[in-house]
Design a protein around this motif. Structure first.
Motif, PDB file in Angstrom:
ATOM      1  N   SER A   1     -77.864  -3.673   0.235  1.00 30.10           N
ATOM      2  CA  SER A   1     -76.945  -3.453  -0.890  1.00 30.10           C
ATOM      3  C   SER A   1     -76.904  -1.986  -1.293  1.00 30.10           C
ATOM      4  N   ALA A   2     -78.038  -1.317  -1.209  1.00 29.24           N
ATOM      5  CA  ALA A   2     -78.098   0.108  -1.541  1.00 29.24           C
ATOM      6  C   ALA A   2     -77.559   0.963  -0.392  1.00 29.24           C
ATOM      7  N   ALA A   3     -77.853   0.553   0.836  1.00 23.79           N
ATOM      8  CA  ALA A   3     -77.462   1.344   2.002  1.00 23.79           C
ATOM      9  C   ALA A   3     -75.965   1.268   2.299  1.00 23.79           C
TER      10      ALA A   3
ATOM     11  N   PRO B   1     -73.152  -0.611   0.135  1.00 26.74           N
ATOM     12  CA  PRO B   1     -72.667  -1.516  -0.911  1.00 26.74           C
ATOM     13  C   PRO B   1     -71.300  -2.133  -0.616  1.00 26.74           C
ATOM     14  N   ASP B   2     -70.400  -1.395   0.006  1.00 29.85           N
ATOM     15  CA  ASP B   2     -69.075  -1.952   0.294  1.00 29.85           C
ATOM     16  C   ASP B   2     -69.157  -3.071   1.332  1.00 29.85           C
ATOM     17  N   ALA B   3     -70.056  -2.933   2.286  1.00 29.92           N
ATOM     18  CA  ALA B   3     -70.231  -3.983   3.295  1.00 29.92           C
ATOM     19  C   ALA B   3     -70.749  -5.259   2.637  1.00 29.92           C
ATOM     20  N   ILE B   4     -71.711  -5.122   1.751  1.00 32.46           N
ATOM     21  CA  ILE B   4     -72.261  -6.293   1.070  1.00 32.46           C
ATOM     22  C   ILE B   4     -71.224  -6.881   0.116  1.00 32.46           C
ATOM     23  N   LYS B   5     -70.405  -6.043  -0.512  1.00 28.22           N
ATOM     24  CA  LYS B   5     -69.307  -6.554  -1.361  1.00 28.22           C
ATOM     25  C   LYS B   5     -68.353  -7.406  -0.537  1.00 28.22           C
ATOM     26  N   ALA B   6     -68.066  -6.998   0.674  1.00 29.80           N
ATOM     27  CA  ALA B   6     -67.179  -7.773   1.551  1.00 29.80           C
ATOM     28  C   ALA B   6     -67.814  -9.119   1.885  1.00 29.80           C
ATOM     29  N   MET B   7     -69.109  -9.120   2.164  1.00 31.74           N
ATOM     30  CA  MET B   7     -69.805 -10.385   2.441  1.00 31.74           C
ATOM     31  C   MET B   7     -69.815 -11.278   1.208  1.00 31.74           C
ATOM     32  N   LEU B   8     -70.014 -10.691   0.042  1.00 31.28           N
ATOM     33  CA  LEU B   8     -70.015 -11.473  -1.194  1.00 31.28           C
ATOM     34  C   LEU B   8     -68.632 -12.053  -1.482  1.00 31.28           C
ATOM     35  N   ALA B   9     -67.580 -11.320  -1.113  1.00 29.08           N
ATOM     36  CA  ALA B   9     -66.218 -11.851  -1.273  1.00 29.08           C
ATOM     37  C   ALA B   9     -66.017 -13.062  -0.368  1.00 29.08           C
TER      38      ALA B   9
END
Length: 153
Positions: free
Chosen positions: A7-9, A11-19
């Motif tokens: 999430s720190a490294a 964040p946009d990638a994890i936001k996409a996964m969370l979406a």
């Protein structure tokens, strides 16, 4: 020990996964089925972080402990509905795709219990949990229960 915080490294990638996770959660598939699929894929992949989290979520939503306890032997248990059994077979097939190549029998079983739209949603669910497993295992995410036990020791 954790290798990095995804999430720190990124964040946009994890936001996409969370979406994607939000989409799957609100897709219309039964929440009990979603939990079983997540647990089953995480069992196959050996993801302690995801198993800990999804077992807690399933119990919080009223899932019977016996169904969680026997999930690794779902083939032999009568505690799962035909729809759940079809989803679990599809989960096994896609999670182990390099070995199974998604055989017609597993697809036919899933197609007999799910509409085409639901089958796409189920497949996205299976794909998503497999990505989460790879993130958690690859970066050695430490689940909250392990952190709690380490702190107490």
């Amino acid at each position: 020990m954790s290798r990095l915080d995804p999430s720190a490294a990124a964040p946009d990638a994890i936001k996409a996964m969370l979406a994607l996770e939000t989409y799957v959660k609100n897709s219309g598939l039964e929440h009990s089925l979603i939990h079983l699929v997540k647990m089953r894929a995480s069992q196959i992949n050996g993801c302690a972080y995801c198993l800990f989290m999804h077992a807690a979520d399933a119990r919080a939503e009223g899932e019977a402990p016996e169904r969680l306890d026997l999930l690794n032997a779902w083939h032999e248990s009568t505690l799962y509905t035909p729809r759940e059994r079809a989803a679990l077979a599809w989960t096994d097939s896609l999670t182990l795709i390099s070995q199974t190549h998604a055989p017609d029998a597993d697809y036919q079983l899933a197609a007999s219990e799910f509409t085409q739209e639901e089958l796409v949603k189920l497949t996205l669910l299976i794909g998503a949990i497999n990505v989460w497993n790879r993130i958690s295992i690859g970066f050695r995410s430490v689940h909250p229960g392990e952190k709690k036990l380490r702190a107490a020791a």
